[in-house]
Design a protein around this motif. Structure first.
Motif, PDB file in Angstrom:
ATOM      1  N   PHE A 139      28.018 -10.685  -6.325  1.00  0.00           N
ATOM      2  CA  PHE A 139      28.488 -11.568  -5.261  1.00  0.00           C
ATOM      3  C   PHE A 139      27.657 -12.854  -5.210  1.00  0.00           C
ATOM      4  CE2 PHE A 139      28.609 -12.855  -0.735  1.00  0.00           C
ATOM      5  CZ  PHE A 139      29.970 -13.084  -0.620  1.00  0.00           C
ATOM      6  N   ALA A 140      26.333 -12.708  -5.102  1.00  0.00           N
ATOM      7  CA  ALA A 140      25.502 -13.904  -4.912  1.00  0.00           C
ATOM      8  C   ALA A 140      24.120 -13.769  -5.532  1.00  0.00           C
ATOM      9  CB  ALA A 140      25.389 -14.233  -3.426  1.00  0.00           C
ATOM     10  N   GLY A 141      24.017 -13.028  -6.611  1.00  0.00           N
ATOM     11  CA  GLY A 141      22.761 -12.977  -7.348  1.00  0.00           C
ATOM     12  C   GLY A 141      22.619 -14.210  -8.227  1.00  0.00           C
ATOM     13  N   ARG A 142      21.603 -14.211  -9.046  1.00  0.00           N
ATOM     14  CA  ARG A 142      21.339 -15.359  -9.922  1.00  0.00           C
ATOM     15  C   ARG A 142      22.549 -15.644 -10.825  1.00  0.00           C
ATOM     16  NH1 ARG A 142      16.115 -14.420 -11.526  1.00  0.00           N
ATOM     17  NH2 ARG A 142      15.395 -15.994 -10.084  1.00  0.00           N
ATOM     18  N   ALA A 143      23.071 -14.623 -11.491  1.00  0.00           N
ATOM     19  CA  ALA A 143      24.256 -14.779 -12.366  1.00  0.00           C
ATOM     20  C   ALA A 143      25.412 -14.084 -11.657  1.00  0.00           C
ATOM     21  CB  ALA A 143      23.990 -14.158 -13.731  1.00  0.00           C
ATOM     22  N   ARG A 203      38.733 -21.419  -9.348  1.00  0.00           N
ATOM     23  CA  ARG A 203      39.614 -20.756  -8.367  1.00  0.00           C
ATOM     24  C   ARG A 203      39.734 -19.256  -8.661  1.00  0.00           C
ATOM     25  NH1 ARG A 203      42.770 -25.658  -8.770  1.00  0.00           N
ATOM     26  NH2 ARG A 203      44.161 -24.590 -10.214  1.00  0.00           N
ATOM     27  N   VAL A 204      39.787 -18.887  -9.932  1.00  0.00           N
ATOM     28  CA  VAL A 204      39.820 -17.459 -10.285  1.00  0.00           C
ATOM     29  C   VAL A 204      38.520 -16.794  -9.857  1.00  0.00           C
ATOM     30  CG1 VAL A 204      39.915 -15.809 -12.204  1.00  0.00           C
ATOM     31  CG2 VAL A 204      41.461 -17.786 -12.167  1.00  0.00           C
ATOM     32  N   GLU A 205      37.402 -17.459 -10.101  1.00  0.00           N
ATOM     33  CA  GLU A 205      36.102 -16.907  -9.680  1.00  0.00           C
ATOM     34  C   GLU A 205      36.062 -16.745  -8.156  1.00  0.00           C
ATOM     35  OE1 GLU A 205      34.412 -15.688 -11.934  1.00  0.00           O
ATOM     36  OE2 GLU A 205      34.509 -16.927 -13.716  1.00  0.00           O
ATOM     37  N   MET A 206      36.695 -17.684  -7.433  1.00  0.00           N
ATOM     38  CA  MET A 206      36.750 -17.562  -5.968  1.00  0.00           C
ATOM     39  C   MET A 206      37.503 -16.309  -5.542  1.00  0.00           C
ATOM     40  SD  MET A 206      37.412 -21.408  -4.581  1.00  0.00           S
ATOM     41  CE  MET A 206      36.905 -22.725  -5.652  1.00  0.00           C
ATOM     42  N   SER A 207      38.558 -15.974  -6.267  1.00  0.00           N
ATOM     43  CA  SER A 207      39.291 -14.751  -5.921  1.00  0.00           C
ATOM     44  C   SER A 207      38.427 -13.528  -6.188  1.00  0.00           C
ATOM     45  CB  SER A 207      40.633 -14.672  -6.666  1.00  0.00           C
ATOM     46  OG  SER A 207      40.460 -14.437  -8.039  1.00  0.00           O
ATOM     47  N   HIS A 208      37.631 -13.541  -7.252  1.00  0.00           N
ATOM     48  CA  HIS A 208      36.708 -12.433  -7.519  1.00  0.00           C
ATOM     49  C   HIS A 208      35.669 -12.333  -6.401  1.00  0.00           C
ATOM     50  CE1 HIS A 208      37.470 -12.984 -12.133  1.00  0.00           C
ATOM     51  NE2 HIS A 208      38.522 -12.483 -11.502  1.00  0.00           N
ATOM     52  N   PHE A 209      35.169 -13.481  -5.980  1.00  0.00           N
ATOM     53  CA  PHE A 209      34.174 -13.559  -4.903  1.00  0.00           C
ATOM     54  C   PHE A 209      34.726 -12.902  -3.632  1.00  0.00           C
ATOM     55  CE2 PHE A 209      31.771 -16.485  -1.879  1.00  0.00           C
ATOM     56  CZ  PHE A 209      30.501 -16.041  -2.215  1.00  0.00           C
ATOM     57  N   GLU A 210      35.970 -13.231  -3.302  1.00  0.00           N
ATOM     58  CA  GLU A 210      36.623 -12.668  -2.119  1.00  0.00           C
ATOM     59  C   GLU A 210      36.798 -11.150  -2.252  1.00  0.00           C
ATOM     60  OE1 GLU A 210      38.569 -12.458   1.568  1.00  0.00           O
ATOM     61  OE2 GLU A 210      37.450 -14.119   0.700  1.00  0.00           O
ATOM     62  N   MET A 211      37.244 -10.689  -3.405  1.00  0.00           N
ATOM     63  CA  MET A 211      37.432  -9.246  -3.606  1.00  0.00           C
ATOM     64  C   MET A 211      36.103  -8.492  -3.508  1.00  0.00           C
ATOM     65  SD  MET A 211      40.348  -8.930  -6.559  1.00  0.00           S
ATOM     66  CE  MET A 211      40.118 -10.456  -7.452  1.00  0.00           C
ATOM     67  N   LEU A 212      35.043  -9.089  -4.033  1.00  0.00           N
ATOM     68  CA  LEU A 212      33.731  -8.449  -3.932  1.00  0.00           C
ATOM     69  C   LEU A 212      33.267  -8.390  -2.482  1.00  0.00           C
ATOM     70  CD1 LEU A 212      31.981  -9.969  -7.061  1.00  0.00           C
ATOM     71  CD2 LEU A 212      32.567  -7.556  -6.703  1.00  0.00           C
ATOM     72  N   ALA A 213      33.488  -9.459  -1.724  1.00  0.00           N
ATOM     73  CA  ALA A 213      33.104  -9.452  -0.305  1.00  0.00           C
ATOM     74  C   ALA A 213      33.844  -8.344   0.439  1.00  0.00           C
ATOM     75  CB  ALA A 213      33.401 -10.807   0.334  1.00  0.00           C
ATOM     76  N   GLU A 214      35.143  -8.227   0.197  1.00  0.00           N
ATOM     77  CA  GLU A 214      35.932  -7.181   0.851  1.00  0.00           C
ATOM     78  C   GLU A 214      35.432  -5.793   0.464  1.00  0.00           C
ATOM     79  OE1 GLU A 214      40.091  -7.804  -0.009  1.00  0.00           O
ATOM     80  OE2 GLU A 214      39.982  -9.892   0.627  1.00  0.00           O
ATOM     81  N   THR A 215      35.099  -5.611  -0.805  1.00  0.00           N
ATOM     82  CA  THR A 215      34.616  -4.313  -1.285  1.00  0.00           C
ATOM     83  C   THR A 215      33.263  -3.982  -0.663  1.00  0.00           C
ATOM     84  OG1 THR A 215      35.828  -4.636  -3.353  1.00  0.00           O
ATOM     85  CG2 THR A 215      34.111  -2.940  -3.339  1.00  0.00           C
ATOM     86  N   ILE A 216      32.378  -4.955  -0.609  1.00  0.00           N
ATOM     87  CA  ILE A 216      31.067  -4.741   0.010  1.00  0.00           C
ATOM     88  C   ILE A 216      31.243  -4.287   1.459  1.00  0.00           C
ATOM     89  CG2 ILE A 216      28.989  -5.942   0.841  1.00  0.00           C
ATOM     90  CD1 ILE A 216      29.166  -7.606  -1.829  1.00  0.00           C
ATOM     91  N   LEU A 232      33.900  -2.779   2.794  1.00  0.00           N
ATOM     92  CA  LEU A 232      34.466  -1.424   2.813  1.00  0.00           C
ATOM     93  C   LEU A 232      33.425  -0.366   2.453  1.00  0.00           C
ATOM     94  CD1 LEU A 232      37.920  -2.094   1.117  1.00  0.00           C
ATOM     95  CD2 LEU A 232      37.509  -1.498   3.521  1.00  0.00           C
ATOM     96  N   LEU A 233      32.458  -0.745   1.631  1.00  0.00           N
ATOM     97  CA  LEU A 233      31.399   0.192   1.251  1.00  0.00           C
ATOM     98  C   LEU A 233      30.359   0.356   2.363  1.00  0.00           C
ATOM     99  CD1 LEU A 233      30.916  -0.857  -2.472  1.00  0.00           C
ATOM    100  CD2 LEU A 233      31.688   1.397  -1.647  1.00  0.00           C
ATOM    101  N   GLY A 234      30.480  -0.431   3.411  1.00  0.00           N
ATOM    102  CA  GLY A 234      29.551  -0.318   4.530  1.00  0.00           C
ATOM    103  C   GLY A 234      28.422  -1.318   4.499  1.00  0.00           C
ATOM    104  N   GLY A 235      28.518  -2.299   3.618  1.00  0.00           N
ATOM    105  CA  GLY A 235      27.511  -3.349   3.547  1.00  0.00           C
ATOM    106  C   GLY A 235      28.003  -4.621   4.203  1.00  0.00           C
ATOM    107  N   ARG A 236      27.191  -5.646   4.099  1.00  0.00           N
ATOM    108  CA  ARG A 236      27.570  -6.975   4.591  1.00  0.00           C
ATOM    109  C   ARG A 236      27.324  -7.959   3.465  1.00  0.00           C
ATOM    110  NH1 ARG A 236      28.589  -7.782   9.815  1.00  0.00           N
ATOM    111  NH2 ARG A 236      27.934  -9.946   9.713  1.00  0.00           N
ATOM    112  N   PRO A 237      28.319  -8.780   3.146  1.00  0.00           N
ATOM    113  CA  PRO A 237      28.090  -9.788   2.105  1.00  0.00           C
ATOM    114  C   PRO A 237      26.904 -10.670   2.492  1.00  0.00           C
ATOM    115  CG  PRO A 237      30.406  -9.692   2.704  1.00  0.00           C
ATOM    116  CD  PRO A 237      29.664  -8.861   3.702  1.00  0.00           C
ATOM    117  N   ALA A 238      26.045 -10.929   1.542  1.00  0.00           N
ATOM    118  CA  ALA A 238      24.858 -11.748   1.784  1.00  0.00           C
ATOM    119  C   ALA A 238      24.663 -12.679   0.599  1.00  0.00           C
ATOM    120  CB  ALA A 238      23.635 -10.860   1.969  1.00  0.00           C
TER     121      ALA A 238
END
Length: 154
Positions: free
Chosen positions: A35-39, A74-87, A89-95
């Motif tokens: 989601f928001a690591g170095r790479a 824009r494709v990477e943005m959709s991945h970013f959004e899906m990862l945020a939603e998954t985080i 649902l897993l009980g975390g908070r996007p950071a």
């Protein structure tokens, strides 16, 4: 806002529904690297956008390449959004930090030195992301999360 057809910038396969078998905060923390690591997707989005800006009108390169960068962003943005939603649902908070707690930094974005250097850096980043997503998909024992990671890797 104008709709964009980004189909030429992504693999021609559908994405799985964003869901999880059960909450797992540890898996959520693992996904922070993507989601928001170095790479990460955040780094990729901003790097592709920067390359778009310096490649288009007024930039140093060619407009077709600028459009390519913007479409991929824009494709990477959709991945970013899906990862945020998954985080979530897993009980975390996007950071805006990786799993190690290191905050995302603009220094993670590589500006590059011309067409060849930027393309090489972007290709290396995509290859690294694919390998990371494949490793994580094998590690995570949630079939829904693994399926999403493998699809993003495509």
């Amino acid at each position: 806002m104008r709709e964009h057809d980004d189909s030429r910038f992504r693999a021609p396969l559908p994405y799985p529904e964003v869901r999880v078998a059960r909450p797992n905060p540890f898996y959520a923390r693992v996904l922070h690297d993507d989601f928001a690591g170095r790479a990460s997707e955040l780094t990729a989005i901003l790097q592709y956008l920067y390359h778009h800006w310096v490649s288009g009108p007024g930039g140093e390169e060619i407009p077709d390449l600028a459009g390519l960068y913007k479409g991929i962003a824009r494709v990477e943005m959709s991945h970013f959004e899906m990862l945020a939603e998954t985080i979530l649902l897993l009980g975390g908070r996007p950071a805006f930090a990786g799993s190690d707690g290191r905050l995302w930094s603009p220094a993670d974005v590589y500006p590059g030195e011309g067409i060849c250097d930027r393309l090489a850096a972007n290709l290396a980043g995509e290859e690294e992301a694919i390998a990371t997503y494949q490793r994580q998909a094998a590690f995570v024992r949630d079939p829904y999360v693994s399926a999403l990671l493998l699809r993003i890797a495509k």
